[in-house]
Design an enzyme around this catalytic site. Structure first.
Site, short mmCIF file in Angstrom:
data_model
loop_
_atom_site.label_atom_id
_atom_site.label_comp_id
_atom_site.label_asym_id
_atom_site.label_seq_id
_atom_site.Cartn_x
_atom_site.Cartn_y
_atom_site.Cartn_z
N ASP A 146 0.69 19.00 -21.64
CA ASP A 146 -0.17 17.70 -21.81
C ASP A 146 0.86 16.63 -22.73
OD1 ASP A 146 -1.85 15.86 -22.27
OD2 ASP A 146 -3.46 17.27 -22.69
N PHE A 150 -7.17 18.81 -25.19
CA PHE A 150 -7.84 17.70 -25.57
C PHE A 150 -9.40 17.42 -24.96
CE2 PHE A 150 -8.25 12.94 -24.62
CZ PHE A 150 -8.49 12.69 -25.89
N ASP A 151 -10.17 16.45 -25.44
CA ASP A 151 -11.58 16.64 -25.07
C ASP A 151 -11.82 16.36 -23.32
OD1 ASP A 151 -10.84 13.85 -25.22
OD2 ASP A 151 -12.83 13.29 -26.21
N TYR A 160 0.80 -1.27 -0.01
CA TYR A 160 -0.11 -0.08 0.12
C TYR A 160 0.73 1.16 0.06
CZ TYR A 160 -3.98 3.10 1.15
OH TYR A 160 -4.74 3.96 0.98
N LYS A 192 -0.75 6.22 -23.56
CA LYS A 192 -0.09 6.60 -25.11
C LYS A 192 1.52 6.27 -25.12
CE LYS A 192 -4.16 8.42 -24.99
NZ LYS A 192 -4.31 9.84 -24.28
C1 LIG Z 1 -5.66 10.72 -23.68
C2 LIG Z 1 -5.32 11.90 -23.70
C3 LIG Z 1 -5.35 12.59 -22.37
C4 LIG Z 1 -6.54 11.77 -21.35
O1 LIG Z 1 -5.71 10.82 -21.05
P1 LIG Z 1 -6.57 9.46 -20.39
O2 LIG Z 1 -5.50 8.43 -19.97
O3 LIG Z 1 -7.26 8.98 -21.64
O4 LIG Z 1 -7.26 9.62 -19.41
C5 LIG Z 1 -5.32 13.70 -22.17
N1 LIG Z 1 -4.68 14.61 -23.01
C6 LIG Z 1 -4.21 14.11 -24.44
C7 LIG Z 1 -3.48 14.79 -25.22
C8 LIG Z 1 -4.41 12.70 -24.47
O5 LIG Z 1 -4.32 12.18 -25.85
#
Ligand SMILES: *Cc1c(COP(=O)(O)O)cnc(C)c1O
Length: 458
Positions: free
Chosen positions: A216, A126-127, A71, A259
C-alpha cells in the site's frame, strides 16, 4: 551549510478567509462537531489531509493540457504506465479513480466471492483498506512492531511489520491468507516509515509460504527518503534507486495518487500475476472504466506521470521531511506530547496524554481537533476511538492510540504558517483542561468518522 528552504516559488495564490474564535465556535457547532462537515472556506489552515491537496507544478499544469481523452488506447495512459513502470516495474498497471478503488478491486480479487474466514495481515491497515476487507468479511489484521504503538518512543522505523508475529500467523493460518500487505509509510500508525530490511524480511516470509506481498504505497517517496536518511547502506543511493528496490520485493501495489504524485485525483493497482490482472480488469470495467483510463481522465494520468518524476526530487523531499520535523520539534519543546520521531506527512499529537481528563470513548482526540479549530481555525483529523472504535459486531472499544493528525499538504503552506500552527498550540495549552469530551448523537453503518454527528458532554 546545507540550504533547506522551500525549493519552489509561488506563481498562483488562493486567498484565505479570516474568521474569529466566536465565528468558529458557531461554525463547528453547526457542523455537529465533525470537522469533515465544515466548509473548507471556514478553515484557515487546512491540515485535514494531505490527500489530493498538494500544489501542482507548472509542468503538471502544462501536462494537463496534453491530456488525450480517447476512450481506448490514449497516449496519456501509455505515458502514465511508463512513468509508473520506471519506478515500479510491475507487469500490469491498472488505473483507478483513487486508492480505495484499487483496494476495492484487489479485495474482490482475493476474496473471490467468499472472504469469510480469510485473513489479510498488514503493518497497519489504513481505514479504507480495512473497510474494504471487512466489507468482504475478510479479517484485517494489524501486526506493526510494538514500538510502533508507543507514540513517545524514538525508533527509526516505527512502521515495521512484526516479523515474528507475521511468521506465527502464517505458520498457523497459511491456508486462509490470500496475500500479505505492508503500508509505506504507515499512515494509520503515524506516517512512520518501514525499513528496507523489514520489507525484505516480510518478502522472505511471504516466499516461504507462497504468498504475494502487496505494498500500500501512498507515500512511497517519503518512505524511500527515510530509508536514505536512516538505514545503513542507503546514504549514497538515489531515492529513485531506493524506490525501485522497494518495489522489486513486492508482487503488486495499490496506490493513492492523491499523496506522493502531487495529483488532485487518481490511483492505481499494479500486479505481476496475469490471472489477478484479468480478474481486476474485468471488475475495473464494471466499476471504474476501460483499462486504459480506469476512473481517470487522460489529463489526470498526465499529471500523475509528471508528478512521479517530481516526487523523487531530493531537494523537495528534504524540505518536505524537514518542515514537518520543525513543527514537531517546536511542539515537543513546549511540552505538547507529539509522536516521535515526526512522521513523513503529518504531525501526530497524542491526545490521550494531552487531555488525560477525557476517557477514550469520549474521544479525546476529536475533542482536541475541535479545540484547535475553535482556537486557531486549524483543521486536523482524529485518528483514534472515533475513527476505529466501532466494531464489526456493533460494539465499541477504545483504539490503541488517540491521535490528532495534522497532515501537511504538499508544497502548500509557508514557514510563517508553520509558525502560526505552533502559536495556536501555545495558546491552547494553557486552558486545555477546560476542553470537554464528546458523544456521538448519530452515525452511519461504517466509516462513521466521515459523517457522524457529535455533541460536547456537560
Ligand atoms: C489515502 C490512502 C489510501 C486510500 O486512498 P484514496 O486515494 O484516499 O482512496 C489507502 N492507503 C493509504 C495508506 C492511504 O494513505
Amino acid at each position: 551549510m546545507k540550504t533547506i528552504i522551500e525549493p519552489f516559488r509561488i506563481k498562483t495564490v488562493e486567498p484565505i478567509r479570516m474568521t474569529t474564535v466566536e465565528q468558529r465556535r458557531q461554525l463547528i457547532k453547526d457542523a455537529h462537531y465533525n470537522l469533515f462537515s465544515l466548509k473548507s472556506e471556514d478553515v484557515l489552515i487546512d491540515l485535514l489531509t494531505d490527500s489530493g491537496t498538494g500544489a501542482m507544478s507548472t509542468n503538471q499544469w502544462a501536462a494537463l493540457m496534453k491530456g488525450d481523452e480517447s476512450y481506448a488506447g490514449s497516449p496519456s495512459y501509455y505515458r502514465f504506465e511508463a512513468a509508473v513502470k520506471d519506478l515500479m516495474p510491475f507487469k500490469h498497471i491498472i488505473p483507478t479513480h483513487q486508492g480505495r478503488a484499487a483496494e476495492h478491486i484487489l479485495t474482490f480479487v482475493v476474496a473471490d466471492g467468499h472472504g469469510k474466514g480469510k485473513i489479510v495481515p498488514n503493518n497497519t491497515h489504513f481505514d479504507t483498506t480495512r473497510a474494504n476487507f471487512e466489507d468482504a468479511e475478510i479479517d484485517a489484521r494489524d501486526l506493526v512492531i510494538k514500538e510502533g504503538l508507543d507514540p513517545s518512543l524514538e525508533h527509526p522505523f516505527k512502521g515495521n511489520m512484526d516479523l515474528d508475529k507475521l511468521e506465527a500467523l502464517l505458520a498457523s493460518e497459511a491456508d486462509n491468507i490470500p496475500m500479505v500487505e505492508i503500508t509505506i509509510t504507515n499512515n494509520a500508525g503515524g506516517g512512520q516509515p518501514v525499513s528496507m530490511a523489514n520489507i525484505r524480511g516480510t518478502k522472505a516470509i511471504c516466499e516461504k509460504y507462497g504468498k504475494p506481498l502487496i505494498i500500500d504505497s501512498a507515500r512511497f517517496a517519503e518512505n524511500a527518503y527515510f530509508i536514505k536518511l536512516r538505514e545503513e547502506g542507503y546514504r549514497d543511493k538515489s531515492v529513485k534507486e531506493i524506490v525501485r528496490e522497494i518495489f522489486s520485493h513486492a508482487d503488486g501495489m495499490t496506490m493513492s495518487a492523491k499523496k506522493d504524485t502531487f495529483s488532485n485525483m487518481g490511483g492505481w493497482l499494479a500486479v505481476n500475476n496475469d490471472e489477478w490482472a484479468e480478474k481486476a480488469r474485468t471488475r475495473l470495467i464494471m466499476t471504474e472504466g476501460f483499462p486504459t483510463y480506469g476512473g481517470l481522465s487522460g489529463r489526470d494520468m498526465e499529471c500523475i506521470a509528471t508528478g512521479l518524476e517530481e516526487i523523487i526530487d531530493e531537494d523537495y523531499l528534504q524540505y518536505r521531511i524537514r518542515s514537518i520535523q520543525y513543527i514537531n520539534e517546536r511542539l515537543d519543546a513546549m511540552g505538547v506530547p507529539v509522536m516521535k520521531p515526526a512522521g513523513g506527512h503529518a504531525i501526530f499529537v497524542d491526545a490521550k496524554r494531552m487531555l488525560p481528563h477525557i476517557p477514550s470513548l469520549q474521544y479525546p482526540a476529536q475533542a482536541l481537533a475541535v479545540a484547535l479549530y475553535i482556537q486557531g481555525g486549524i483543521r486536523g483529523v482524529e485518528i483514534g476511538s472515533f475513527m476505529f472504535g466501532r466494531q464489526p459486531d456493533g460494539g465499541e472499544k477504545p483504539a490503541a492510540m488517540e491521535l490528532v493528525r495534522l497532515a501537511m499538504p504538499r508544497r502548500v503552506y509557508t514557514q510563517a504558517q508553520a509558525d502560526y500552527i505552533v502559536e495556536v498550540f501555545e495558546n491552547l495549552k494553557n486552558n486545555i483542561s477546560d476542553v470537554p469530551g464528546l458523544e456521538v448523537t448519530w452515525e452511519p453503518a461504517s466509516l462513521r468518522h466521515f459523517t457522524a454527528r457529535l455533541k460536547p458532554l456537560n
